[in-house]
Write an enzyme that holds these catalytic residues in place. Sequence first.
Site, mmCIF file in Angstrom:
data_model
loop_
_atom_site.group_PDB
_atom_site.id
_atom_site.type_symbol
_atom_site.label_atom_id
_atom_site.label_comp_id
_atom_site.label_asym_id
_atom_site.label_seq_id
_atom_site.Cartn_x
_atom_site.Cartn_y
_atom_site.Cartn_z
ATOM 1 N N PHE A 260 4.511 21.927 18.263
ATOM 2 C CA PHE A 260 3.811 20.863 17.549
ATOM 3 C C PHE A 260 4.318 20.683 16.114
ATOM 4 C CE2 PHE A 260 0.163 22.094 20.445
ATOM 5 C CZ PHE A 260 0.129 20.902 21.146
ATOM 6 N N SER A 291 7.894 18.916 26.418
ATOM 7 C CA SER A 291 7.281 18.792 25.091
ATOM 8 C C SER A 291 5.953 19.531 25.118
ATOM 9 C CB SER A 291 7.033 17.323 24.752
ATOM 10 O OG SER A 291 5.835 16.866 25.363
ATOM 11 N N ASP A 292 5.376 19.789 23.956
ATOM 12 C CA ASP A 292 4.002 20.268 23.986
ATOM 13 C C ASP A 292 3.096 19.042 24.082
ATOM 14 O OD1 ASP A 292 1.788 21.871 24.079
ATOM 15 O OD2 ASP A 292 2.251 23.039 22.292
ATOM 16 N N TRP A 293 1.847 19.293 24.290
ATOM 17 C CA TRP A 293 0.876 18.243 24.593
ATOM 18 C C TRP A 293 0.859 17.141 23.508
ATOM 19 C CZ3 TRP A 293 -3.129 18.610 28.525
ATOM 20 C CH2 TRP A 293 -4.049 17.571 28.484
ATOM 21 N N GLY A 294 1.383 15.981 23.881
ATOM 22 C CA GLY A 294 1.330 14.855 22.949
ATOM 23 C C GLY A 294 2.266 14.975 21.765
#
Length: 754
Positions: A260, A291-294
């Site tokens: 993030f 990717s990480d969340w969002g």
Amino acid sequence: MIRKFLAGLAVMAGLSPVFSPVAALAQDDVERQIDALLAEMTLEEKIGQLTQYSSFWDATGPAPQGGEQEEKFDQVRDGRVGSMLNVVGRDEVRAVQELAVEDSRLGIPLIFGYDVVHGHKTIFPIPLAEAASWDLDLIEQSARIAAIEAAAQGLNWTFAPMVDISRDPRWGRVMEGAGEDPYLGSRVAVARVNGFQGDDLSADDTIAATIKHLAGYGFSEGGRDYNTVDVGSVTLHNIILPPFKAAIDEANVRTAMNSFNTLNGVPATGDSYLQRDLLKGAWGFDGFIVSDWGSGREMIDHGFAASERDAAELAIEAGSDMDMESYVYRDHLADLVESGDVDIALVDDAVRRVLRVKHELGLFADPYRYVDDPAQEDILMAPAHRAIALEVAKDSIVLLKNEDSLLPLKQGEKIALIGALAADKDTPLGNWRAAGESDTAVSVVEGFEAAGVDFTYREGAAVQVGEAGFPQPVVVNTSDRSGFDAAVAAARKADKVVLVLGEDGLQSGEGRSRSDIGLPGVQQELLEAVHAANPATVLVVMSGRPLILDWADANIPAIVQAWHLGHESGHAIASVVTGAHNPGGKLPMSFPRSVGQIPVYYNYLNTGRPGPLENEVFWSHYNDLPNTPLYPFGHGLSYTGFAYSELEIVQNAGAVTVSVMVENTGEMAGEEVVQLYLRDPVASVARPVRELKGFEKVMLVPGEITQVTFELSGAELGFYDQHGNFTVEYGAFEVYVGGSSMADLGASFTRTGD
Ligand code: NOJ
């Protein structure tokens, strides 16, 4: 449908139309099949492979409202989705897989990911605790069992291990890593990946692992989750990156997750140096990056991308292959390719990587391989799994202090067992408990009963009040002191007190950073009141991070660090305090004396004014605290004693062999983690005062003496310079061997040329 399609492909690719098991396919054949499949895919279908959706049955980010779930399933049917996360349960996985395989045009199977971090159904100690065991075989077994149970429920991909090194216990996610040291962190990373992935990824009880979070996530400013990271290249290459590299080089980890945070101003998802130059370039990683969340979309908030379209372009160009829940590929990648802003070759490469891992998992050979036999689930919570969970839990416990041998408890002693956490069946399950059911851990009360301890239980004080579910924040804290009197009265009547204090299981983990890492609520007051009533007090600390225990260290004679130990917590703690098990755990992270001392870590640089200098002001120190931590990295006591002697160094044709004699000098059999530290006192880049470069765990009976040897090669002697180049230099080296990072038995050698 899938078989039909694949048989067609085999013909197109000039292969036998009989589809052979993936394990038997040569890598060339896999790549040719991927070529053929890529040639068949529309741009939308390719982007689908790069899109990952959450089912929202068990999400760690904000969930959208309304009929969005159904819409997502429609997109699976349209071949617009390559992976799902948080689909929990074998039937549920099967149902969603059927949408992809039976209903979509090409029938490409989905890969199902989930945060299987410290066990799936059988819950093991949190990763930081497991690292305290320094037992790589047990750590690997723990991950192996987690994979077996996750696979039995249809999962084929875990977002673990988290290999982020961190020096900041305020950061709630230290519970999920292996602590502060890159050497221990690398060994643990390799063990965990090997456990999850096994010898054969196409077997139906192995799952793909993920190294995360690339990179620097554990160095967020102030220990505040998701915060900015700014580190120099020496720290990046020598401290942060080694576990990632080890997991690729030594365990062939199949996926990685970016992070993030910004690293030196660039959001990790848009960082082509990390993803393209290093991981996929210099390190030859041929799996895929999620990717990480969002985190794709979050590049807008970082001030790095102007729009979602811009974010999609930056992410794909930087090498982030699959988008987890930010929809920027889904919504913008087609336009980016069609307008010529993104080269289709980048998309094809990302899709190829995803399809490759699906092949390796055997999903093309049989997309239902993880879900076709209900009997697979019989293995969940198997007694053999519980038995290993108990072994790991016992070995994860660290005896921090034991004045006058207060522990182990003696037969016939009357014990007052105090503290809400002693009866808590949920907290020991820790934060990332995957499919583990709430309130199912063995509590300390139950452990004491099973061990036949003569005890009285009093709650004393609650740790937290209010609604405390996942993912809601834990409401801290009670000011209720109504249980104090009963606890103090019980303490007075007892021969000894065992006081179980610390953090709720959900007080550490993602989004759970704390600025004050003392005992939460009124527990410190309870500790002082109980100790005043009966000084023969043992403090058992349950926590997901090092806590500030300065008062306890100064006043309480015995302190046991018991983390969040998973299902077998109560049995493990009882076995250590009664002496049935002799503790051998060692800290994977330094314990600070106060928050103001953070970061405090053992492998620091000497500075130009090191000290300590008595009655002097101008040296690097605090006026109100020693520089040393309360408990150093590698520290941990035993009920027996160990003596080190005869440290010898032999150099032979460039190889350095270090040997030492270790003796059990006490009266109980015990395990010792023999640790080797290195110092390069003069180098082209200032090197730490000590660095762990080897360890071995030995079991010795009373009076037994054994020789332990370590080999040091260029890999251990060298380091990355400020340009990220690995170098091994000539000159003097110091070696220290002992039972903690403060080991005082030392010797030196000079490296003169190979
Ligand atoms: C966000 C976390 O940072 C990451 O580690 C995790 O795997 C994903 N959420 C999915 O739950």
